[in-house]
Design a protein around this motif. Structure first.
Motif, short mmCIF file in Angstrom:
data_model
loop_
_atom_site.label_atom_id
_atom_site.label_comp_id
_atom_site.label_asym_id
_atom_site.label_seq_id
_atom_site.Cartn_x
_atom_site.Cartn_y
_atom_site.Cartn_z
N GLY A 62 0.80 -1.23 0.00
CA GLY A 62 0.00 0.00 0.00
C GLY A 62 0.82 1.27 0.00
O GLY A 62 0.27 2.36 -0.13
N GLN A 63 2.13 1.15 0.15
CA GLN A 63 2.96 2.35 0.18
C GLN A 63 2.96 3.06 -1.17
O GLN A 63 2.92 4.28 -1.23
CB GLN A 63 4.39 2.02 0.58
N ALA A 64 2.96 2.30 -2.26
CA ALA A 64 2.96 2.91 -3.60
C ALA A 64 1.70 3.76 -3.78
O ALA A 64 1.77 4.88 -4.31
CB ALA A 64 3.04 1.83 -4.67
N ASN A 65 0.55 3.26 -3.34
CA ASN A 65 -0.69 4.04 -3.45
C ASN A 65 -0.63 5.30 -2.59
O ASN A 65 -1.09 6.36 -2.98
CB ASN A 65 -1.90 3.19 -3.04
N GLN A 66 -0.05 5.15 -1.40
CA GLN A 66 0.08 6.30 -0.50
C GLN A 66 1.00 7.36 -1.11
O GLN A 66 0.69 8.56 -1.05
CB GLN A 66 0.62 5.83 0.85
N GLN A 68 1.58 7.81 -4.32
CA GLN A 68 0.85 8.41 -5.45
C GLN A 68 -0.13 9.47 -4.96
O GLN A 68 -0.24 10.54 -5.55
CB GLN A 68 0.08 7.34 -6.22
N ALA A 69 -0.85 9.17 -3.89
CA ALA A 69 -1.84 10.11 -3.36
C ALA A 69 -1.17 11.39 -2.85
O ALA A 69 -1.66 12.50 -3.10
CB ALA A 69 -2.64 9.46 -2.25
#
Length: 173
Positions: A62-66, A68-69
């Motif tokens: 989930g770090q990649a999504n975080q 990106q956000a």
């Protein structure tokens, strides 16, 4: 005279007792000489480094999504900042009397405050990225993706800071 003799005898006796106390037997006290245990002995050999190198753990799920956000938040704020710059320049150029309370001066202040607000949104995203980077450092996790996201946001904030400094200089506020 007897009193003087008595004082003299008393002082001499006191001094002799004090001196004799210092000359007591050394059997009662340990020697201050260096003991065998205190002597330096032995040889320390350096340890050869092993063939294994430590590798950081993989990034949490989930770090990649975080990331990106957070970058999207900073980019959105930067886009809004850049869109507001022309109106702020116009407000600063329209300042008449540089007196607080003058309508043109107030309009320029409000325009600069809006730019500061957009810059602050990007700075909040940078703070969150810094926190992720610090946590990854402590956890010995991969940091490259976080570092790249930070550099991207930092470059936007540096540009915004430069523009704000230039506009404040022009407004002489």
């Amino acid at each position: 005279m007897v009193e003087h003799q008595f004082k003299r005898i008393f002082v001499i006796t006191t001094v002799l007792l004090a001196v004799s106390a210092c000359a007591a037997s050394s059997e009662r006290y340990p020697s201050l000489a260096i003991r065998d245990v205190e002597r330096i002995s032995g040889v320390f050999e350096p340890v050869e480094p092993g063939g294994e190198t430590l590798r950081p753990t993989t990034a949490p799920a989930g770090q990649a999504n975080q990331l990106q956000a957070l970058v999207a938040q900073a980019n959105s704020a930067h886009t809004a900042f850049m869109a507001a710059v022309p109106a702020t320049r116009a407000a600063i150029d329209g300042i008449g009397a540089k007196v607080p309370g003058d309508k043109s001066w107030t309009d320029a202040q409000v325009a600069l405050a809006e730019l500061d607000s957009q810059r602050s949104i990007a700075a909040i995203a940078l703070g969150d990225l810094d926190l992720l980077y610090a946590n990854a450092s402590v956890d010995f996790a991969e940091r490259e993706a976080i570092s790249e996201a930070r550099e991207q946001v930092i470059s936007s904030i540096i540009l915004e800071d430069t523009i704000l400094a230039e506009l404040r200089g022009r407004a002489d506020l």
